[in-house]
Design an enzyme around this catalytic site. Sequence first.
Site: not given
Length: 270
Positions: A9, A12-13, A15, A161
């Site tokens: 991951g 993006s974000g 990671g 989730y």
Amino acid sequence: MGRTIVVTGGSSGVGLAAAEQFAALGDDVVLVGRDPQRLAAAVARVREAGGGREPGRFRADFESFAEVRTLADHLLTSLPRIDVLANNAGGMVGEYRRTADGFEATMQGNHLSPFLLTSLLRERLRDARVVNTASRAHVQGKPDPERLAGDPEKYSAWQAYGASKAANILFAAEAARRWPDITSVSFHPGVVRSNFGAGRVVRLFYKYAPGLVTPEKAGELLVWLSTAPKADLVQGGYYVGRDKPAEPAPHARDDALAAKLWERIAEATG
């Protein structure tokens, strides 16, 4: 000599932010992502953060066990050592979907595939560290070892989730018991400003709501858990900050559930 860090991951974000910070520290980073264009853009950012040092990259979709196995083969072939595996890949699926492997997509992408990858890399991870990105959303769902395929009639994106994130926490604790030579922890990165979510309303919330944590701030916690002296960490702990581990919901600290889930997923992933 810098550490070798694998970040799933990583395009993006949290990671990507953590990968840039690792690179700035002089570590050798391998980015794993699903989207080729985002992965290429992330590689450019991590290269710049590392002063021109080229990061590794590999495209893999965690909704496919075959692609995870190919990723593991690549890492075992190309990396003589792995100091940190950041199991950070994950997301939310808005509608019920079963993968080609036969499992509910959220559970497979967020937990079954990271479990498989870690297991395949297990020998290369001796005396290393595995950091699992979980979430406070784990309170909303309890994983059922006997229903990893989910139930399309009762599907809830948030419950699915939450169950996958509870499984991440249970895995970190169970890995600490089964693999004591590996330092294994999980953490809640905060409610991070990102493209996360399923559906327009949820995505808008994660982009624009006030008080959200920046990916850079969340990445700092991932980096700290990856680099802090081993003696400063509690093996198997679930962290919400740099203080002592937080206590997760009762179902996410159930040792019997952790063991049963481990055995069932080991069978499911082969």
